[in-house]
Design an enzyme around this catalytic site. Structure first.
Site, PDB file in Angstrom:
ATOM      1  N   ARG A 147       0.792  -1.279  -0.121  1.00 31.25           N
ATOM      2  CA  ARG A 147      -0.045   0.056  -0.076  1.00 31.25           C
ATOM      3  C   ARG A 147       0.871   1.419  -0.091  1.00 31.25           C
ATOM      4  O   ARG A 147       0.398   2.353  -0.251  1.00 31.25           O
ATOM      5  CB  ARG A 147      -0.903  -0.124   1.075  1.00 31.25           C
ATOM      6  N   LYS A 199       1.208 -18.961   7.386  1.00 31.79           N
ATOM      7  CA  LYS A 199       0.491 -19.271   8.577  1.00 31.79           C
ATOM      8  C   LYS A 199       0.365 -17.777   9.472  1.00 31.79           C
ATOM      9  O   LYS A 199       1.149 -16.976   9.105  1.00 31.79           O
ATOM     10  CB  LYS A 199       1.194 -20.267   9.530  1.00 31.79           C
ATOM     11  N   ASP A 212       4.754 -23.933   5.170  1.00 31.52           N
ATOM     12  CA  ASP A 212       5.248 -24.088   6.804  1.00 31.52           C
ATOM     13  C   ASP A 212       6.710 -24.276   6.402  1.00 31.52           C
ATOM     14  O   ASP A 212       7.207 -25.466   6.101  1.00 31.52           O
ATOM     15  CB  ASP A 212       4.572 -25.537   7.101  1.00 31.52           C
ATOM     16  N   HIS A 213       7.307 -23.187   6.710  1.00 31.03           N
ATOM     17  CA  HIS A 213       8.864 -23.338   6.455  1.00 31.03           C
ATOM     18  C   HIS A 213       9.701 -24.447   6.698  1.00 31.03           C
ATOM     19  O   HIS A 213      10.660 -24.733   6.382  1.00 31.03           O
ATOM     20  CB  HIS A 213       9.511 -21.813   6.843  1.00 31.03           C
ATOM     21  N   LYS A 273      13.215 -27.248   5.318  1.00 28.99           N
ATOM     22  CA  LYS A 273      14.490 -27.422   5.832  1.00 28.99           C
ATOM     23  C   LYS A 273      15.014 -28.753   5.374  1.00 28.99           C
ATOM     24  O   LYS A 273      14.459 -29.617   5.337  1.00 28.99           O
ATOM     25  CB  LYS A 273      14.500 -27.674   7.226  1.00 28.99           C
ATOM     26  N   GLU A 316      13.490 -22.043  21.649  1.00 29.00           N
ATOM     27  CA  GLU A 316      13.982 -20.831  21.238  1.00 29.00           C
ATOM     28  C   GLU A 316      14.615 -20.111  22.291  1.00 29.00           C
ATOM     29  O   GLU A 316      14.043 -20.064  23.351  1.00 29.00           O
ATOM     30  CB  GLU A 316      12.985 -20.020  20.424  1.00 29.00           C
ATOM     31  N   ASP A 371       0.790 -21.185  17.587  1.00 32.51           N
ATOM     32  CA  ASP A 371       2.018 -20.602  16.913  1.00 32.51           C
ATOM     33  C   ASP A 371       2.811 -21.743  16.426  1.00 32.51           C
ATOM     34  O   ASP A 371       3.607 -21.680  15.525  1.00 32.51           O
ATOM     35  CB  ASP A 371       2.564 -19.661  18.059  1.00 32.51           C
ATOM     36  N   HIS A 399       4.100 -26.518  12.917  1.00 36.63           N
ATOM     37  CA  HIS A 399       5.231 -27.099  13.055  1.00 36.63           C
ATOM     38  C   HIS A 399       5.582 -28.203  13.640  1.00 36.63           C
ATOM     39  O   HIS A 399       6.188 -29.288  12.900  1.00 36.63           O
ATOM     40  CB  HIS A 399       6.518 -26.074  13.558  1.00 36.63           C
ATOM     41  N   LYS A 437       9.761 -20.526  24.287  1.00 41.22           N
ATOM     42  CA  LYS A 437      10.460 -19.472  24.254  1.00 41.22           C
ATOM     43  C   LYS A 437      11.391 -19.067  25.647  1.00 41.22           C
ATOM     44  O   LYS A 437      10.980 -19.379  26.572  1.00 41.22           O
ATOM     45  CB  LYS A 437       9.605 -18.191  23.857  1.00 41.22           C
TER      46      LYS A 437
END
Length: 482
Positions: free
Chosen positions: A51, A147, A176-177, A181, A215, A234, A239, A330
């Site tokens: 935008r 996602k 889904d990355h 891998k 993480e 998440d 994943h 996390k």
């Protein structure tokens, strides 16, 4: 070892949300790497759409800066200059009429067209509708959607229905990355390309399986989104669920998109409901000079989990009685993603009780240092009897195959090239997404009904103590997060 690069056909790729974080961090750098590798034809076109009112020069500067900031390999300035010749930009109103005719004019006939929806899911319907109404899509068009694909079964069905109004399932690529891998794909090669493992890949020989995605970072600037989602939505629903499916699925008849996804769907549908005492939720507190979760999301009463561990069972012939332990969180002590297939102990040891208990384990490391380790038992060197120790047979890809980690294609690179090829093997199908939400929803609903409060854990730790107990009460232990 030099990997073989198979070029794709020339294409037009439109990136909606081209000024956003994902485009700058992953999509543009990834495309440039494919350009350097010779996989992306030089006459391909990448059209940024957003935008913001930007000139082509300003947008090119944005792309150039993203490459300089997020590319770690060496390249010639001339290569970057040639790549920027592929870049175009169109200012567009996702919910209005501005820019759509200009976008249509920018695209070339008879080229493969891909549209990457790197935007909020609330805009998916508007984009799909306008692509259709302005006759921008062709039979050879695909859309890529990021996602979160819904936040529950109801919203996932609604999104699927909206996209289905304008695109066939064969044109929709739900990304889904994790599936892009290198090690995740090698997981399928290990299972189905080696006679050694497949006969042992069942309840007769496998004691349990652990899947860990930890993480070190907190919620960062995603606080508002994350507090509405939590670790379950998440990470687990997508994943970890995908990793579980690849580990547990039956061999497909062929390595083809629907054959693979049919088998993954069977796994999800075979998942048992998870009992409350087989779930541990956690929320990180302060530690290692980091603020706590509630400060990070600016919600002092938040009950959202930043950590979740589950014991999952699959009710089918292959896996009956084998627990799958899933864990993600996390602000943990290390950044690591791995799958551990732990085999049963030997029914009898000829070395006596003093030799101790030893179990073989196959460890698939997704990050960091992608590779595969097999824990085997050997005699400890030296005199003094038969002392047994466990040692890893290590195949770190960068060392064993002589590959520079910086040259291994990123997950997004591989998946975008698969979109151009029209290969959906590593993308989720609509019924697969809905089945995952159908299993996840009752877990989240149970937390709400019980007014469940996450267990606190210190930042930089391995998670709440209750997650350790989840395995210890059954005589098992989590692998250390290192």
């Amino acid at each position: 070892m030099v990997s073989r690069v198979i070029p794709v056909t020339s294409f037009d790729l439109v990136i909606f949300g081209a000024t956003g974080d994902l485009a700058k961090r992953k999509i543009f750098p990834g495309l440039f790497r494919r350009f350097l590798a010779g996989q992306m034809p030089k006459d391909s076109q990448i059209v940024g759409a957003a935008r913001s009112s930007l000139s082509i020069k300003t947008f090119n500067d944005l792309v150039e800066n993203s490459i300089k900031n997020f590319i770690e390999i060496n390249y010639h300035q001339e290569d970057l200059k040639n790549f920027l010749k592929c870049i175009n930009y169109v200012q567009i109103d996702a919910t209005g009429t501005n820019g759509w005719n200009e976008l249509k004019k920018a695209l070339r006939p008879k080229k493969t067209r891909a549209f990457y929806f790197s935007v909020s899911p609330s805009l998916f319907g508007s984009l799909a509708e306008r692509l259709h109404n302005y006759e921008i899509t062709t039979k050879n068009s695909r859309i890529v959607v990021e996602k979160p694909f819904g936040r529950d079964l109801k919203t996932a069905k609604e999104l699927n229905a909206i996209l289905a109004e304008h695109f066939t399932e064969e044109q929709i690529y739900r990304i889904d990355h994790y599936l892009g891998k290198e090690t995740v794909q090698n997981l399928m090669a290990i299972r189905f390309g080696n006679m050694l493992f497949e006969p042992l890949w069942n309840a007769q020989y496998v004691d349990h399986i652990q899947i860990t995605v930890s993480e070190t970072v907190g919620v960062g600037d995603r606080g508002e989104y994350y507090d509405e989602s939590g670790a379950m939505r998440d990470m687990v629903q997508n994943h970890l669920m995908q990793l579980l499916c690849l580990i547990a699925m039956e061999p497909p008849a062929r390595f083809e998109p629907d054959s693979v996804r049919d088998e993954k769907l069977k796994v999800i549908r075979a998942l048992d409901p998870v009992a409350p005492h087989h779930i541990v939720r956690g929320q990180y507190g302060p530690g290692n000079e980091h603020a706590d979760y509630r400060t990070g999301v600016q919600n002092p009463k938040s009950k959202t989990e930043s950590f979740v561990a589950l014991k999952v069972n699959i009710s089918n012939y292959r896996w009956a009685g084998v627990p799958f332990y899933l864990r993600t969180g996390k602000r943990l002590k290390a950044r690591t993603s791995e799958i551990a297939v732990v085999f049963k102990e030997k029914p009898h040891s000829i070395f006596g009780p003093e030799a101790g208990n030893h179990q073989n384990a196959l460890i698939i490391r997704l990050q960091p240092d992608e590779g595969i380790t097999m824990d085997v038992t050997i005699k400890e060197p030296g005199p003094g009897g038969m002392r047994l120790i466990d040692v890893p047979l290590d195949m770190t890809f960068s060392e064993t195959l002589g590959i520079d980690e910086n040259t291994v294609p990123d997950a997004y690179e591989r998946l975008i090239m698969d979109v151009i090829r029209g290969n959906q093997t590593l993308f989720m199908r609509g019924d697969e997404v809905e089945a995952a939400w159908a299993w996840t929803d009752p877990i989240i609903k149970g937390w709400i009904e019980r007014n469940d409060v996450p267990k606190p854990y210190e930042s930089g730790s391995s998670g709440p103590q209750d997650s350790l107990t989840l395995l210890e009460r059954e005589g098992r232990n989590w692998r250390q997060i290192l």
